[in-house]
Design a protein around this motif. Structure first.
Motif, mmCIF file in Angstrom:
data_model
loop_
_atom_site.group_PDB
_atom_site.id
_atom_site.type_symbol
_atom_site.label_atom_id
_atom_site.label_comp_id
_atom_site.label_asym_id
_atom_site.label_seq_id
_atom_site.Cartn_x
_atom_site.Cartn_y
_atom_site.Cartn_z
ATOM 1 N N LEU A 37 0.883 -1.211 0.022
ATOM 2 C CA LEU A 37 -0.221 -0.159 -0.119
ATOM 3 C C LEU A 37 1.068 1.197 -0.088
ATOM 4 C CD1 LEU A 37 -2.878 -1.041 2.577
ATOM 5 C CD2 LEU A 37 -3.116 -0.336 0.122
ATOM 6 N N LYS A 38 1.992 1.284 0.728
ATOM 7 C CA LYS A 38 2.816 2.525 1.081
ATOM 8 C C LYS A 38 3.651 2.638 -0.385
ATOM 9 C CE LYS A 38 2.337 2.588 6.098
ATOM 10 N NZ LYS A 38 2.973 2.310 7.272
ATOM 11 N N ASN A 39 4.010 1.626 -0.918
ATOM 12 C CA ASN A 39 4.599 1.680 -2.192
ATOM 13 C C ASN A 39 3.992 1.798 -3.490
ATOM 14 O OD1 ASN A 39 7.191 1.212 -0.658
ATOM 15 N ND2 ASN A 39 7.410 -1.098 -1.046
ATOM 16 N N LYS A 40 2.759 1.971 -3.403
ATOM 17 C CA LYS A 40 2.023 2.206 -4.622
ATOM 18 C C LYS A 40 1.325 3.276 -4.579
ATOM 19 C CE LYS A 40 2.350 -2.287 -6.565
ATOM 20 N NZ LYS A 40 2.275 -2.767 -7.873
ATOM 21 N N GLU A 41 1.432 4.331 -5.640
ATOM 22 C CA GLU A 41 0.542 5.351 -5.569
ATOM 23 C C GLU A 41 -0.976 5.185 -5.998
ATOM 24 O OE1 GLU A 41 2.176 8.558 -7.966
ATOM 25 O OE2 GLU A 41 4.077 8.633 -7.089
ATOM 26 N N ASN A 42 -1.981 5.750 -4.994
ATOM 27 C CA ASN A 42 -3.340 5.521 -5.326
ATOM 28 C C ASN A 42 -4.102 6.490 -4.705
ATOM 29 O OD1 ASN A 42 -6.059 4.258 -5.084
ATOM 30 N ND2 ASN A 42 -5.217 2.243 -5.322
#
Length: 335
Positions: free
Chosen positions: A272-277
């Motif tokens: 979650l923290k490594n992907k931009e969303n």
């Protein structure tokens, strides 16, 4: 390059790739324990679609973890399959490998899906947020033929019971016999301690003494001690959210969904923290208690280690589904 089984998802991907004019190579992995006709169907459909087809053969009854039928079996199987498919694709000059996983698959107890991430396999239907019912609807409305018999027969044997060629052949024969007698689209025979449990997509096709008697006789001849019928029909077009998973509040709905597997909250937190969303924010993991607090579409939400997901402040079922779809691809399960 497309991992191709001839089932609904991979068939639609093959069809769409051909329609789009893509240079697509269909690769089918034959582990020697798929239902009768699996490979012949895959060959015929790729030929009809005008798509190049490669076959990789490997007898999984020579693989220890598959034979011993451990809980790791599906991970081992999918690791071997995806590894070989990826290597064959690269050898043939294809750099992008895709599979037919869709959003609905992210809610099922199929641990092998983890290998899609390990081998960096793309899943266009997940990216497009498509569910199983939508895919089946398109195939049916456009008269695109696909197979309903593309699941490994080892999955029919109870976990931790040894898988043998005799068991696989017996299951294959009995499923074929029941399907012939009943005409049901999907038939699965689960085996545990020499007890056979029949599952069908249409129960009405078997509830007839003239059909039950020969089926019982044939399965007894196949050396099963007891024959049972699962009274819950196989549902391939299950909804992503059921009505009883929505809890009514004063002015909104709270989704409370329980996935059939545990969640690796540390790995999920990392993803979650490594992907931009744009849909996800305010991520906080409370490891000692075992859950992740976050906002999904600005709604207060929780992801729990035991598989529970809660999403608050939904306007309606559609709104809740959209938020669930936005989080599912980031969840990593435990095995």
């Amino acid at each position: 390059a497309l991992a191709f089984s001839g089932g609904a998802d991979s068939t639609l991907l093959a069809y769409l790739a051909k329609e789009a004019g893509a240079d697509v190579l269909a690769i089918t992995y034959d582990n020697q324990i798929f239902p009768t006709g699996f490979l012949e169907f895959a060959k015929r459909r790729t030929s009809e679609l005008g798509i190049r087809h490669e076959i990789i053969e490997n007898n999984f009854l020579d693989v220890g973890d598959v034979v011993e039928n451990t809980p790791q079996r599906c991970l081992v199987c999918r690791r071997l399959m995806y590894g070989a498919i990826k290597q064959r694709a690269f050898d043939e000059g294809y750099e992008i490998i895709i599979d037919g996983n869709n959003v609905t698959d992210l809610t099922h107890d199929r641990p092998g899906i983890l290998m899609k991430y390990e081998f960096e396999i793309e899943s266009p239907f997940i990216e497009a947020e498509l569910e199983t019912p939508e895919i089946h609807k398109f195939l049916d409305e456009n008269n695109i033929e696909y197979s309903n018999s593309t699941t490994c027969l080892a999955t029919r044997v109870k976990t931790n019971e040894i898988v043998t060629i005799d068991k696989v052949n017996r299951i294959d024969h009995c499923e074929g016999y029941v399907k012939e007698i009943t005409g049901s689209d999907v038939v699965k025979l689960r085996e545990e301690k020499n007890v056979a449990t029949i599952e069908l997509s249409d129960l009405d096709t078997i509830l007839d003494k003239e059909k039950i008697d020969p089926i019982v006789q044939e399965l007894k001849l196949s050396q099963y001690d007891k024959i049972l019928l699962n009274l819950k029909a196989i549902e391939s077009d299950d909804e992503l959210i059921l009505d009883d998973e929505l809890e009514k509040g004063a002015n909104n709905l709270t989704l409370r969904k329980r996935l059939p597997f545990g969640i690796n909250i540390l790995e999920t937190d990392r993803i979650l923290k490594n992907k931009e969303n744009d849909h996800i924010s305010n991520i906080e993991t409370i490891e000692d208690i075992g859950y992740i607090k976050l906002h999904i579409d600005e709604k207060e939400s929780r992801i729990f280690r035991d598989g529970k997901i809660s999403i608050k402040n939904n306007k309606n079922k559609k709104d809740a589904k959209e938020s669930l779809v936005n989080i599912l691809p980031y969840i990593r399960r435990t095995v």
